[in-house]
Design a protein around this motif. Structure first.
Motif, PDB file in Angstrom:
ATOM      1  N   MET A   1       0.839  -1.199   0.000  1.00 34.50           N
ATOM      2  CA  MET A   1       0.000   0.000   0.000  1.00 34.50           C
ATOM      3  C   MET A   1       0.868   1.239   0.000  1.00 34.50           C
ATOM      4  O   MET A   1       1.792   1.359   0.794  1.00 34.50           O
ATOM      5  CB  MET A   1      -0.889  -0.008   1.249  1.00 34.50           C
ATOM      6  N   SER A   2       0.608   2.161  -0.881  1.00 35.63           N
ATOM      7  CA  SER A   2       1.384   3.384  -0.919  1.00 35.63           C
ATOM      8  C   SER A   2       1.112   4.201   0.327  1.00 35.63           C
ATOM      9  O   SER A   2       0.018   4.229   0.857  1.00 35.63           O
ATOM     10  CB  SER A   2       1.021   4.198  -2.164  1.00 35.63           C
ATOM     11  N   GLY A   3       2.162   4.886   0.813  1.00 35.51           N
ATOM     12  CA  GLY A   3       2.002   5.777   1.954  1.00 35.51           C
ATOM     13  C   GLY A   3       2.143   5.115   3.298  1.00 35.51           C
ATOM     14  O   GLY A   3       2.055   5.763   4.324  1.00 35.51           O
ATOM     15  N   GLN A   4       2.384   3.784   3.343  1.00 40.21           N
ATOM     16  CA  GLN A   4       2.538   3.114   4.616  1.00 40.21           C
ATOM     17  C   GLN A   4       3.874   3.467   5.238  1.00 40.21           C
ATOM     18  O   GLN A   4       4.819   3.890   4.572  1.00 40.21           O
ATOM     19  CB  GLN A   4       2.463   1.598   4.435  1.00 40.21           C
ATOM     20  N   ALA A   5       3.967   3.260   6.553  1.00 40.71           N
ATOM     21  CA  ALA A   5       5.242   3.383   7.218  1.00 40.71           C
ATOM     22  C   ALA A   5       6.170   2.283   6.709  1.00 40.71           C
ATOM     23  O   ALA A   5       5.735   1.312   6.099  1.00 40.71           O
ATOM     24  CB  ALA A   5       5.045   3.263   8.741  1.00 40.71           C
ATOM     25  N   GLY A   6       7.457   2.430   6.958  1.00 33.85           N
ATOM     26  CA  GLY A   6       8.427   1.469   6.442  1.00 33.85           C
ATOM     27  C   GLY A   6       8.162   0.061   6.921  1.00 33.85           C
ATOM     28  O   GLY A   6       7.624  -0.173   7.999  1.00 33.85           O
ATOM     29  N   ALA A   7       8.551  -0.906   6.126  1.00 33.53           N
ATOM     30  CA  ALA A   7       8.314  -2.313   6.426  1.00 33.53           C
ATOM     31  C   ALA A   7       8.893  -2.663   7.794  1.00 33.53           C
ATOM     32  O   ALA A   7      10.032  -2.325   8.104  1.00 33.53           O
ATOM     33  CB  ALA A   7       8.941  -3.181   5.343  1.00 33.53           C
ATOM     34  N   GLY A   8       8.106  -3.348   8.606  1.00 36.70           N
ATOM     35  CA  GLY A   8       8.565  -3.767   9.913  1.00 36.70           C
ATOM     36  C   GLY A   8       8.577  -2.662  10.942  1.00 36.70           C
ATOM     37  O   GLY A   8       9.069  -2.849  12.051  1.00 36.70           O
ATOM     38  N   ASN A   9       8.046  -1.507  10.631  1.00 31.20           N
ATOM     39  CA  ASN A   9       8.097  -0.362  11.536  1.00 31.20           C
ATOM     40  C   ASN A   9       7.284  -0.586  12.803  1.00 31.20           C
ATOM     41  O   ASN A   9       7.469   0.113  13.782  1.00 31.20           O
ATOM     42  CB  ASN A   9       7.591   0.891  10.815  1.00 31.20           C
ATOM     43  N   LEU A  10       6.382  -1.560  12.789  1.00 32.32           N
ATOM     44  CA  LEU A  10       5.560  -1.873  13.959  1.00 32.32           C
ATOM     45  C   LEU A  10       5.865  -3.260  14.512  1.00 32.32           C
ATOM     46  O   LEU A  10       5.073  -3.827  15.255  1.00 32.32           O
ATOM     47  CB  LEU A  10       4.079  -1.742  13.589  1.00 32.32           C
ATOM     48  N   GLU A  11       7.005  -3.784  14.143  1.00 32.78           N
ATOM     49  CA  GLU A  11       7.413  -5.110  14.609  1.00 32.78           C
ATOM     50  C   GLU A  11       7.426  -5.147  16.135  1.00 32.78           C
ATOM     51  O   GLU A  11       8.005  -4.287  16.801  1.00 32.78           O
ATOM     52  CB  GLU A  11       8.818  -5.425  14.085  1.00 32.78           C
TER      53      GLU A  11
END
Length: 260
Positions: free
Chosen positions: A1-11
């Motif tokens: 999805m465009s505009g999401q926070a970086g991958a794994g940012n909520l790990e």
């Protein structure tokens, strides 16, 4: 999805969502889960959130919650801590539009029902979550508000008033809780292409919802409603550490509706 926070940012983060079976709730759940968060998904009825949790697989659980019930809010937070070990964030997304009509046509029952969900449901959610957020060493609270929280709208007096109340609640909570490392913000969608807007359109002019939509769109600079995914992208950002310096803010996702 465009505009999401970086991958794994909520790990490793545990987030509770209310109203998770609705359009914005489901889109945000999928976005948060893709970023590594563990989720407790809640809605008034279990079926929708259970299907969503099953589709996400690991790190997702479902629970039926009436946000207008203090006991249900307490049970929700307790269940999240029991399932995942902590609560780092809560997305208070549940809300209802109520009946559309002239100011004087809305009786006590209409006002009380809207406020029970939109205002007291948010208040209960914050109060229930605070002990868990403190145990986690801080966290984030995000509230779904609306463009109705910053402007008037004819025919929607209970809803508009409830959203203005939520804006005051958000700012006050942010001012009080920042010292504890707890951030509080709101995401304020304009008209979203989902069930709630279909309901409002049809109530404004029964049988002519598409014409009502065209009237709304004509006043929006981008010339369209926003999508569930666009709101979800902003919600994901605000719930993530990428927004660590942001509190007491209302983020408009309204295609420019409040620009004039």
């Amino acid at each position: 999805m465009s505009g999401q926070a970086g991958a794994g940012n909520l790990e490793g983060k545990v987030i509770v969502l209310t109203g998770a079976a609705g359009g914005i709730g489901e889109a945000t759940a999928r976005s948060l889960h893709a970023q590594g968060a563990s989720l407790l998904l809640t809605d008034r009825e279990i079926e929708g959130v259970q299907q969503l949790a099953d589709s996400l697989g690991e790190r997702a659980a479902a629970m039926a919650v009436d946000v207008s019930s203090w006991d249900d809010n307490l049970a929700m937070i307790s269940a999240a801590e029991k399932e995942f070990g902590a609560v780092h964030g809560i997305f208070l997304n549940a809300g209802i539009e109520g009946k559309v009509g002239p100011f004087e046509s809305a009786g006590d029952e209409v006002w009380e029902k809207v406020f029970a969900v939109n205002v007291h449901g948010v208040r209960y959610g914050i109060q229930a979550a605070l002990p868990a957020l403190r145990r986690a060493g801080g966290g984030t609270i995000l509230i779904t508000c609306s463009v109705a929280g910053v402007r008037g709208s004819a025919g929607l007096s209970p809803y508009v008033t409830s959203k203005h109340a939520v804006m005051g609640l958000m700012r006050t909570a942010a001012a009080e809780l920042g010292i504890e490392g707890i951030r509080v913000n709101s995401v304020n969608p304009g008209p979203v292409d989902n069930r709630m807007m279909r309901s409002i359109e049809d109530q404004v002019q029964p049988g002519h919802g598409e014409e009502v939509k065209e009237g709304f769109v004509s006043r929006i600079p981008l010339g369209r409603y926003v999508t569930n995914d666009e709101v979800a992208a902003t919600a994901t950002f605000l719930l993530s550490d990428a927004a660590s310096g942001i509190t007491g803010a209302n983020y408009m996702v309204d295609a420019g509706m409040t620009a004039h």
